[in-house]
Design a protein around this motif. Structure first.
Motif, PDB file in Angstrom:
ATOM      1  N   GLU A  13      50.965  77.553  98.059  1.00 21.61           N
ATOM      2  CA  GLU A  13      50.120  76.352  98.042  1.00 21.61           C
ATOM      3  C   GLU A  13      50.558  75.375  96.949  1.00 21.61           C
ATOM      4  O   GLU A  13      50.565  74.153  97.159  1.00 21.61           O
ATOM      5  N   GLN A  14      50.930  75.900  95.794  1.00 24.45           N
ATOM      6  CA  GLN A  14      51.352  75.034  94.696  1.00 24.45           C
ATOM      7  C   GLN A  14      52.628  74.271  95.049  1.00 24.45           C
ATOM      8  O   GLN A  14      52.754  73.079  94.740  1.00 24.45           O
ATOM      9  N   THR A  15      53.555  74.940  95.687  1.00 28.19           N
ATOM     10  CA  THR A  15      54.794  74.279  96.100  1.00 28.19           C
ATOM     11  C   THR A  15      54.519  73.177  97.119  1.00 28.19           C
ATOM     12  O   THR A  15      55.041  72.064  97.004  1.00 28.19           O
ATOM     13  N   VAL A  16      53.676  73.483  98.091  1.00 27.31           N
ATOM     14  CA  VAL A  16      53.337  72.494  99.118  1.00 27.31           C
ATOM     15  C   VAL A  16      52.650  71.285  98.490  1.00 27.31           C
ATOM     16  O   VAL A  16      52.961  70.132  98.817  1.00 27.31           O
ATOM     17  N   GLU A  17      51.735  71.540  97.573  1.00 30.18           N
ATOM     18  CA  GLU A  17      51.030  70.439  96.914  1.00 30.18           C
ATOM     19  C   GLU A  17      51.995  69.574  96.114  1.00 30.18           C
ATOM     20  O   GLU A  17      51.909  68.336  96.113  1.00 30.18           O
ATOM     21  N   GLY A  18      52.940  70.204  95.430  1.00 27.21           N
ATOM     22  CA  GLY A  18      53.929  69.449  94.669  1.00 27.21           C
ATOM     23  C   GLY A  18      54.790  68.576  95.562  1.00 27.21           C
ATOM     24  O   GLY A  18      55.080  67.413  95.229  1.00 27.21           O
ATOM     25  N   LEU A  19      55.194  69.096  96.715  1.00 28.07           N
ATOM     26  CA  LEU A  19      56.005  68.319  97.654  1.00 28.07           C
ATOM     27  C   LEU A  19      55.203  67.163  98.239  1.00 28.07           C
ATOM     28  O   LEU A  19      55.739  66.073  98.458  1.00 28.07           O
ATOM     29  N   ALA A  20      53.917  67.405  98.476  1.00 23.64           N
ATOM     30  CA  ALA A  20      53.072  66.342  99.013  1.00 23.64           C
ATOM     31  C   ALA A  20      52.941  65.179  98.021  1.00 23.64           C
ATOM     32  O   ALA A  20      52.795  64.019  98.423  1.00 23.64           O
ATOM     33  N   LYS A  21      53.013  65.467  96.721  1.00 25.55           N
ATOM     34  CA  LYS A  21      52.864  64.431  95.702  1.00 25.55           C
ATOM     35  C   LYS A  21      54.140  63.610  95.492  1.00 25.55           C
ATOM     36  O   LYS A  21      54.118  62.594  94.781  1.00 25.55           O
ATOM     37  N   LEU A  22      55.257  64.046  96.067  1.00 23.06           N
ATOM     38  CA  LEU A  22      56.514  63.326  95.852  1.00 23.06           C
ATOM     39  C   LEU A  22      56.464  61.902  96.405  1.00 23.06           C
ATOM     40  O   LEU A  22      56.979  60.970  95.792  1.00 23.06           O
ATOM     41  N   ALA A  23      55.860  61.739  97.559  1.00 24.86           N
ATOM     42  CA  ALA A  23      55.811  60.419  98.182  1.00 24.86           C
ATOM     43  C   ALA A  23      54.743  59.554  97.533  1.00 24.86           C
ATOM     44  O   ALA A  23      53.693  60.061  97.121  1.00 24.86           O
ATOM     45  N   PRO A  24      54.977  58.254  97.428  1.00 24.60           N
ATOM     46  CA  PRO A  24      53.947  57.357  96.908  1.00 24.60           C
ATOM     47  C   PRO A  24      52.648  57.434  97.709  1.00 24.60           C
ATOM     48  O   PRO A  24      51.569  57.159  97.160  1.00 24.60           O
ATOM     49  N   LEU A  25      52.734  57.804  98.956  1.00 24.96           N
ATOM     50  CA  LEU A  25      51.529  57.946  99.778  1.00 24.96           C
ATOM     51  C   LEU A  25      50.793  59.256  99.506  1.00 24.96           C
ATOM     52  O   LEU A  25      49.698  59.476 100.022  1.00 24.96           O
ATOM     53  N   GLU A  26      51.407  60.132  98.719  1.00 27.39           N
ATOM     54  CA  GLU A  26      50.802  61.373  98.236  1.00 27.39           C
ATOM     55  C   GLU A  26      50.260  62.263  99.348  1.00 27.39           C
ATOM     56  O   GLU A  26      49.133  62.758  99.293  1.00 27.39           O
ATOM     57  N   ARG A  27      51.091  62.495 100.339  1.00 27.68           N
ATOM     58  CA  ARG A  27      50.770  63.475 101.376  1.00 27.68           C
ATOM     59  C   ARG A  27      52.062  63.907 102.047  1.00 27.68           C
ATOM     60  O   ARG A  27      53.104  63.264 101.900  1.00 27.68           O
ATOM     61  N   LEU A  28      51.981  65.013 102.762  1.00 30.47           N
ATOM     62  CA  LEU A  28      53.090  65.395 103.613  1.00 30.47           C
ATOM     63  C   LEU A  28      53.100  64.523 104.863  1.00 30.47           C
ATOM     64  O   LEU A  28      52.055  63.998 105.279  1.00 30.47           O
ATOM     65  N   GLY A  29      54.266  64.362 105.446  1.00 38.81           N
ATOM     66  CA  GLY A  29      54.318  63.727 106.749  1.00 38.81           C
ATOM     67  C   GLY A  29      53.710  64.635 107.806  1.00 38.81           C
ATOM     68  O   GLY A  29      53.504  65.834 107.585  1.00 38.81           O
ATOM     69  N   THR A  30      53.414  64.071 108.944  1.00 40.42           N
ATOM     70  CA  THR A  30      52.926  64.846 110.088  1.00 40.42           C
ATOM     71  C   THR A  30      53.928  64.699 111.231  1.00 40.42           C
ATOM     72  O   THR A  30      54.696  63.730 111.282  1.00 40.42           O
ATOM     73  N   PRO A  31      53.929  65.633 112.173  1.00 37.85           N
ATOM     74  CA  PRO A  31      54.795  65.473 113.338  1.00 37.85           C
ATOM     75  C   PRO A  31      54.568  64.150 114.067  1.00 37.85           C
ATOM     76  O   PRO A  31      55.523  63.536 114.564  1.00 37.85           O
ATOM     77  N   ASP A  32      53.328  63.682 114.108  1.00 39.38           N
ATOM     78  CA  ASP A  32      53.058  62.408 114.775  1.00 39.38           C
ATOM     79  C   ASP A  32      53.687  61.228 114.032  1.00 39.38           C
ATOM     80  O   ASP A  32      54.089  60.241 114.651  1.00 39.38           O
ATOM     81  N   ASP A  33      53.773  61.315 112.696  1.00 40.91           N
ATOM     82  CA  ASP A  33      54.471  60.272 111.935  1.00 40.91           C
ATOM     83  C   ASP A  33      55.926  60.169 112.399  1.00 40.91           C
ATOM     84  O   ASP A  33      56.469  59.075 112.560  1.00 40.91           O
ATOM     85  N   ILE A  34      56.553  61.313 112.567  1.00 39.82           N
ATOM     86  CA  ILE A  34      57.960  61.334 112.965  1.00 39.82           C
ATOM     87  C   ILE A  34      58.108  60.875 114.411  1.00 39.82           C
ATOM     88  O   ILE A  34      59.011  60.099 114.751  1.00 39.82           O
ATOM     89  N   ALA A  35      57.195  61.318 115.270  1.00 37.23           N
ATOM     90  CA  ALA A  35      57.254  60.924 116.679  1.00 37.23           C
ATOM     91  C   ALA A  35      57.107  59.416 116.850  1.00 37.23           C
ATOM     92  O   ALA A  35      57.701  58.821 117.750  1.00 37.23           O
ATOM     93  N   GLU A  36      56.314  58.793 115.995  1.00 37.80           N
ATOM     94  CA  GLU A  36      56.137  57.341 116.047  1.00 37.80           C
ATOM     95  C   GLU A  36      57.465  56.621 115.823  1.00 37.80           C
ATOM     96  O   GLU A  36      57.792  55.635 116.502  1.00 37.80           O
ATOM     97  N   THR A  37      58.255  57.124 114.877  1.00 42.16           N
ATOM     98  CA  THR A  37      59.559  56.525 114.613  1.00 42.16           C
ATOM     99  C   THR A  37      60.495  56.718 115.798  1.00 42.16           C
ATOM    100  O   THR A  37      61.232  55.805 116.189  1.00 42.16           O
ATOM    101  N   VAL A  38      60.478  57.905 116.387  1.00 40.38           N
ATOM    102  CA  VAL A  38      61.311  58.157 117.562  1.00 40.38           C
ATOM    103  C   VAL A  38      60.917  57.241 118.708  1.00 40.38           C
ATOM    104  O   VAL A  38      61.773  56.701 119.419  1.00 40.38           O
ATOM    105  N   SER A  39      59.624  57.058 118.890  1.00 38.20           N
ATOM    106  CA  SER A  39      59.139  56.163 119.943  1.00 38.20           C
ATOM    107  C   SER A  39      59.705  54.758 119.778  1.00 38.20           C
ATOM    108  O   SER A  39      60.108  54.109 120.746  1.00 38.20           O
TER     109      SER A  39
END
Length: 245
Positions: A198-224
């Motif tokens: 959990e600590q590793t996941v939380e740290g990775l989520a904080k890397l982005a200025p948006l402070e969350r992990l991406g979701t599969p739908d975020d990626i699918a939107e770009t592919v679309s």
């Protein structure tokens, strides 16, 4: 392809988190979606059920993406069922992590076979078969330039995907086919979350200025976008990571 003809997409790795989201999204965009899988038939059929429940069309196909004969047959099946291929999205891949000094050579060979040879086989079929006005989208990773420890073998395989894809964009001059790479950052999929506390996941989520992990739908939107309206985006690596780098 006439204006009133349904566009057809092949999504490799369609049983995975990102691949399934991509297949569902392209189906919602009005495409017939061929959902490829290599091992998890149940999840692939679940994706197709979701597509059909929303009034879409598709089919499920199994093949080894690194086997050129099997993938040629898969493309044949899709062309026979739907009349042609307009979009190919290659999300299939594996990620085996270890420091470079410790990485097992069998693991490196497995990633090479699926992530490099597999991507090459799929991309070669796509280059031969995608109709004018179509799109080819390969998948890389933001770790190619983020340089996370333990990702050397995986990042190297994805760097190869970047190279082959950008060269193909130049080789298809005059064919009206766009060729691009999507390079996701940390995304909440089973593949990414496996083995992380959990600590590793939380740290990775904080890397982005948006402070969350991406979701599969975020990626699918770009592919679309790349598969549809983005006709002037070609020969690019799109880092879809919320602004990490």
């Amino acid at each position: 392809m006439s204006d009133n003809e349904t566009r057809v997409a092949i999504v490799t790795g369609g049983s995975g988190g990102i691949g399934g989201a991509v297949a569902r999204r392209l189906a919602r965009d009005g495409m017939a979606a061929a959902v490829h899988y290599s091992g998890n038939e149940t999840r692939a059929r679940g994706v197709l059920e979701d597509i059909e429940a929303e009034g879409g069309r598709g089919l499920v196909l199994r093949a080894d993406i690194a086997d050129e004969t099997a993938m040629s047959a898969l493309f044949d099946t899709v062309e026979g069922e739907f009349g042609g291929v307009d979009v190919v999205v290659n999300t299939a891949g594996i990620m085996l992590l270890a420091p470079l000094a410790d990485l097992d050579m069998d693991d490196l060979d497995r990633m090479h076979r699926i992530n490099i040879r597999g991507a090459f086989v799929v991309t070669q079929q796509a280059a031969r078969r995608v109709r004018r006005g179509g799109a080819i989208v390969n998948f890389s990773s933001s770790v190619v330039r983020l340089q996370f420890p333990s990702y050397a073998g995986y990042a190297a395989s994805k760097g190869a995907v970047n190279a082959m894809t950008l060269i193909l964009a130049r080789e298809l001059r005059g064919k009206d086919i766009t060729v691009n790479v999507v390079a996701p950052g940390p995304t909440a999929t089973d593949l990414f979350l496996d083995g992380k506390d959990e600590q590793t996941v939380e740290g990775l989520a904080k890397l982005a200025p948006l402070e969350r992990l991406g979701t599969p739908d975020d990626i699918a939107e770009t592919v679309s976008y790349l598969a549809g309206p983005a006709r002037w985006v070609n020969g690019q690596v799109l880092y879809v990571n919320g602004g990490i780098a």
